[in-house]
Design a protein around this motif. Sequence first.
Motif, short mmCIF file in Angstrom:
data_model
loop_
_atom_site.label_atom_id
_atom_site.label_comp_id
_atom_site.label_asym_id
_atom_site.label_seq_id
_atom_site.Cartn_x
_atom_site.Cartn_y
_atom_site.Cartn_z
N ASP A 1 -13.29 7.28 8.49
CA ASP A 1 -12.07 7.18 9.28
C ASP A 1 -11.80 5.70 9.56
O ASP A 1 -12.59 4.84 9.18
CB ASP A 1 -12.18 7.99 10.58
CG ASP A 1 -13.38 7.61 11.43
OD1 ASP A 1 -13.76 6.41 11.47
OD2 ASP A 1 -13.97 8.51 12.05
N ALA A 2 -10.71 5.43 10.25
CA ALA A 2 -10.33 4.03 10.51
C ALA A 2 -11.40 3.30 11.32
O ALA A 2 -11.61 2.10 11.11
CB ALA A 2 -8.99 3.98 11.23
N GLY A 3 -12.09 3.99 12.19
CA GLY A 3 -13.14 3.36 12.98
C GLY A 3 -14.33 2.92 12.14
O GLY A 3 -15.06 2.01 12.54
N ALA A 4 -14.53 3.53 10.98
CA ALA A 4 -15.66 3.18 10.11
C ALA A 4 -15.32 2.07 9.13
O ALA A 4 -16.22 1.52 8.50
CB ALA A 4 -16.12 4.43 9.35
N VAL A 5 -14.04 1.73 8.99
CA VAL A 5 -13.65 0.66 8.07
C VAL A 5 -14.11 -0.67 8.67
O VAL A 5 -13.81 -0.97 9.84
CB VAL A 5 -12.12 0.63 7.84
CG1 VAL A 5 -11.71 -0.54 6.97
CG2 VAL A 5 -11.66 1.95 7.23
N PRO A 6 -14.86 -1.47 7.91
CA PRO A 6 -15.34 -2.75 8.45
C PRO A 6 -14.20 -3.65 8.92
O PRO A 6 -13.15 -3.73 8.27
CB PRO A 6 -16.09 -3.37 7.27
CG PRO A 6 -16.48 -2.21 6.41
CD PRO A 6 -15.36 -1.23 6.56
N GLU A 7 -14.43 -4.33 10.03
CA GLU A 7 -13.42 -5.22 10.60
C GLU A 7 -12.94 -6.29 9.62
O GLU A 7 -11.75 -6.61 9.60
CB GLU A 7 -13.91 -5.85 11.90
CG GLU A 7 -13.93 -4.88 13.07
CD GLU A 7 -12.58 -4.27 13.39
OE1 GLU A 7 -11.54 -4.97 13.34
OE2 GLU A 7 -12.56 -3.06 13.69
N PRO A 8 -13.81 -6.89 8.78
CA PRO A 8 -13.30 -7.88 7.83
C PRO A 8 -12.24 -7.30 6.87
O PRO A 8 -11.30 -8.00 6.51
CB PRO A 8 -14.55 -8.34 7.07
CG PRO A 8 -15.67 -8.11 8.04
CD PRO A 8 -15.28 -6.85 8.77
N LEU A 9 -12.39 -6.03 6.49
CA LEU A 9 -11.38 -5.42 5.62
C LEU A 9 -10.07 -5.22 6.38
O LEU A 9 -8.99 -5.45 5.85
CB LEU A 9 -11.88 -4.10 5.05
CG LEU A 9 -13.07 -4.19 4.10
CD1 LEU A 9 -13.48 -2.81 3.61
CD2 LEU A 9 -12.77 -5.10 2.93
N LYS A 10 -10.17 -4.81 7.63
CA LYS A 10 -8.96 -4.66 8.45
C LYS A 10 -8.28 -6.01 8.65
O LYS A 10 -7.05 -6.11 8.60
CB LYS A 10 -9.30 -4.05 9.81
CG LYS A 10 -9.73 -2.61 9.75
CD LYS A 10 -10.02 -2.11 11.15
CE LYS A 10 -10.53 -0.70 11.17
NZ LYS A 10 -10.77 -0.24 12.55
#
Length: 186
Positions: free
Chosen positions: A136-145
């Motif tokens: 889910d969006a919470g599991a996407v690493p912050e650098p990718l976001k």
Amino acid sequence: MSLILLSPPASEPVTLAELKQHLRVTHTDEDALITGVLVAAVRAVEARGGLACMPQQWRLTLDAPPMETLHLPIAPVASIDAITVTDGEGAPQPVDASVYEFASGSPGRLRPAGPWPQPAPKIDGVRIDFTAGYADAGAVPEPLKQAVKILAGYFYETREAAHETRVYTVPQSVDALLAPYREFRL
């Protein structure tokens, strides 16, 4: 070998509100435009990194069953959904899970563990359906976001690919943020 998107992600890893905050946009006049640049930025980051940010289904077609370990081309891989081999009548026949081993993650790997049935056609006779992406969006690493936000900001501010006095390029920070998530093969 070909790669086909079967089911696109249901949502994006960055919300419209998060992107608008990053862009310092407080009005709603350009929400449709900002949503468009958000989707474009996510797809560009995914393509540049060989990644899937949010869960999505893909089909990899091969001419023949893999003879050794196969690295699936999009990461992270969550699951193998189905593997089929096309028979002489053109019908897909399921491949039993006992004839392959699978490791999820980045990269997802598939390795034969026994003899596979051989496809009748010579082209695209093997289909591997898999789900890739973070849970889910919470599991996407912050650098990718962050890479998505930077690229979306760039698309928002630079709405043309070139100008008569300048050709635009992707900000270097996007590649720097993607580097740890790219798969390199030797």
